[in-house]
Design an enzyme around this catalytic site. Structure first.
Site, mmCIF file in Angstrom:
data_model
loop_
_atom_site.group_PDB
_atom_site.id
_atom_site.type_symbol
_atom_site.label_atom_id
_atom_site.label_comp_id
_atom_site.label_asym_id
_atom_site.label_seq_id
_atom_site.Cartn_x
_atom_site.Cartn_y
_atom_site.Cartn_z
ATOM 1 N N ARG A 16 0.969 -1.239 0.031
ATOM 2 C CA ARG A 16 0.055 -0.119 -0.097
ATOM 3 C C ARG A 16 0.949 1.311 -0.138
ATOM 4 O O ARG A 16 1.878 1.449 0.890
ATOM 5 C CB ARG A 16 -0.908 0.014 1.202
ATOM 6 C CG ARG A 16 -1.833 1.304 1.431
ATOM 7 C CD ARG A 16 -2.549 1.374 2.376
ATOM 8 N NE ARG A 16 -3.254 2.687 2.635
ATOM 9 C CZ ARG A 16 -4.455 2.947 2.126
ATOM 10 N NH1 ARG A 16 -5.308 2.084 1.771
ATOM 11 N NH2 ARG A 16 -5.058 4.035 2.553
ATOM 12 N N HIS A 67 -7.172 1.151 -6.772
ATOM 13 C CA HIS A 67 -7.475 0.659 -5.525
ATOM 14 C C HIS A 67 -8.446 -0.732 -5.625
ATOM 15 O O HIS A 67 -9.528 -0.512 -5.362
ATOM 16 C CB HIS A 67 -8.165 1.717 -4.627
ATOM 17 C CG HIS A 67 -8.357 1.450 -3.106
ATOM 18 N ND1 HIS A 67 -7.654 0.490 -2.530
ATOM 19 C CD2 HIS A 67 -8.579 2.181 -2.236
ATOM 20 C CE1 HIS A 67 -7.887 0.463 -1.210
ATOM 21 N NE2 HIS A 67 -8.490 1.448 -1.152
ATOM 22 N N GLN A 101 -10.377 -2.435 -2.682
ATOM 23 C CA GLN A 101 -11.673 -1.443 -2.447
ATOM 24 C C GLN A 101 -12.929 -1.707 -3.331
ATOM 25 O O GLN A 101 -14.125 -1.896 -2.838
ATOM 26 C CB GLN A 101 -11.195 -0.022 -2.405
ATOM 27 C CG GLN A 101 -12.474 0.960 -1.898
ATOM 28 C CD GLN A 101 -13.187 0.609 -0.602
ATOM 29 O OE1 GLN A 101 -12.236 0.624 0.295
ATOM 30 N NE2 GLN A 101 -14.342 0.533 -0.281
ATOM 31 N N ASP A 158 -15.683 10.449 -2.775
ATOM 32 C CA ASP A 158 -14.327 10.034 -2.000
ATOM 33 C C ASP A 158 -13.777 11.408 -1.645
ATOM 34 O O ASP A 158 -14.387 12.560 -1.931
ATOM 35 C CB ASP A 158 -13.321 9.564 -2.991
ATOM 36 C CG ASP A 158 -11.907 8.890 -2.372
ATOM 37 O OD1 ASP A 158 -11.984 9.078 -0.958
ATOM 38 O OD2 ASP A 158 -11.198 8.445 -2.945
ATOM 39 N N CYS A 185 -15.557 5.041 0.174
ATOM 40 C CA CYS A 185 -14.283 4.239 0.473
ATOM 41 C C CYS A 185 -13.884 4.403 1.917
ATOM 42 O O CYS A 185 -13.065 3.463 2.670
ATOM 43 C CB CYS A 185 -13.357 4.018 -0.399
ATOM 44 S SG CYS A 185 -12.415 5.680 -0.901
ATOM 45 N N ARG A 234 -14.219 -5.324 3.307
ATOM 46 C CA ARG A 234 -12.942 -5.278 2.869
ATOM 47 C C ARG A 234 -12.262 -6.451 3.330
ATOM 48 O O ARG A 234 -11.326 -7.138 2.707
ATOM 49 C CB ARG A 234 -12.034 -4.055 3.249
ATOM 50 C CG ARG A 234 -12.540 -2.573 3.006
ATOM 51 C CD ARG A 234 -12.121 -2.505 1.556
ATOM 52 N NE ARG A 234 -10.756 -2.765 1.019
ATOM 53 C CZ ARG A 234 -9.581 -1.841 1.381
ATOM 54 N NH1 ARG A 234 -9.992 -0.551 2.060
ATOM 55 N NH2 ARG A 234 -8.385 -2.222 1.073
#
Length: 332
Positions: free
Chosen positions: A106, A133, A136, A229, A270, A315
């Site tokens: 990450r 991502h 996600q 987001d 997210c 997740r």
């Protein structure tokens, strides 16, 4: 279907059938978790979690998923690794690949996770880069599938800054899985043209519909889900807030916008979200610019239509599915 040995770097590397299989496995593992049924499919394996950017959900999901699968996770933050400082990414990959059965990354550059995958010799999983991502989006899609019973044909609208990892991955995922996906943003904030062209080619094969709009009220009409987001991502300078707020404020998800979308529309994010002033940064920015929230109002965020904590939980289950499928031959 066998994904053993594959890395999970971006959704475009996987077919609709493979993405669907990962979602089905995630749902199965989630049921087993809820029922208290042990599923140590990867018992005895070790995985490295390489973090250049901190995260609550990504770290917790990978660590708990690894433990549930019978694995031992080792967390490495920037202080715990020489990568990029005294040791190249390629050399770090070759070291970790000799000691671990899989590596999560990450951080910032997509090139970094691609290099890790090239040299590690074991599966590498993208926990987030500036461009993508993918874990996600699996969680988002599992959440939508749980709520609506399907993905194909759902109208999903993304509002805000559409140039970076979250919208990029939603665009690819929606094209792959046959969604009706609308990007709603100022024209200067649209995704890269090459990515749009690639996704439009995929959509022709899957029946997905991709739309690009600058008008929020028109874009959200008839939507099944609205997605947004943060306006300034981790690693970007706070000085960008002034321009972003000016440009993106009309694209904030409000109660009025949810009503325009229609009954049954859900809200996705997210996380973390600046829906109030209860965080240090949120309070500072809101007070500086005279706001009470940024990309979404608190009323929407806390409403029954908000599925953000379902996404956060998912997740865990989707990341577990990715690790199990890529490490264990008989997981799928």
């Amino acid at each position: 279907m066998n994904l053993q040995g594959r890395s999970f770097l971006k959704l475009s590397d996987f077919s609709p059938a493979e993405i669907g299989a990962l979602l089905d496995l995630a749902a199965k593992l989630k049921t087993q978790k809820k029922q208290g049924v042990p599923h140590p499919l990867c018992a005895g394996k070790n995985v490295a979690l390489l973090f250049e950017k901190p995260s609550t959900r990504t770290r917790c999901a990978f660590e708990v998923a690894a433990a549930d699968l019978g694995m031992h996770p080792v967390y490495l933050d920037p202080a715990g690794s020489q990568m990029g400082g005294k040791e190249s990414v390629a050399d770090t990959a070759r070291v970790l690949g000799r000691m671990f059965d899989g590596v999560e990354y990450r951080g910032f550059a997509q090139k970094t996770v691609e290099t890790l995958a090239k040299y590690a010799g074991v599966p590498v999983w993208n926990g987030l880069t500036d461009e993508a991502h993918p874990t996600q989006v699996l969680a988002d899609f599992l959440t939508l599938k749980e709520h609506f019973g399907r993905l194909a044909g759902l109208k999903l609208v993304y509002l805000g800054d559409a140039r970076f990892n979250m919208c990029n991955s939603l665009l690819v995922g929606s094209a792959k899985m046959g969604l009706d996906f609308t990007v709603c943003a100022p024209a200067a904030y649209f995704p890269d043209k090459a990515l749009i062209a690639a996704c439009q080619a995929i959509a022709k094969e899957t029946g997905a519909k991709l739309t690009f709009s600058t008008d929020p009220k028109t874009a959200v009409a008839g939507a099944d889900a609205l997605y947004t987001d943060v306006w300034v991502s981790m690693g970007e300078p706070e000085e960008l807030f002034a321009a972003r707020i000016k440009d993106l404020l009309p694209y904030r998800v409000t109660e009025e916008l949810m009503k325009t979308a229609g009954n049954g529309c859900v809200f996705l994010h997210c996380l973390p979200a600046f829906h109030d002033k209860k965080t240090t940064m949120g309070r500072r920015v809101c007070e500086q610019y005279g706001l009470d929230c940024m990309e979404v109002t608190d009323a929407v965020f806390e409403s029954p239509a908000s599925l953000v904590f379902d996404e956060a939980e998912n997740r865990l289950h989707t990341i577990k599915a990715v690790m199990a499928a890529t490490l264990c031959k008989d997981a799928l």
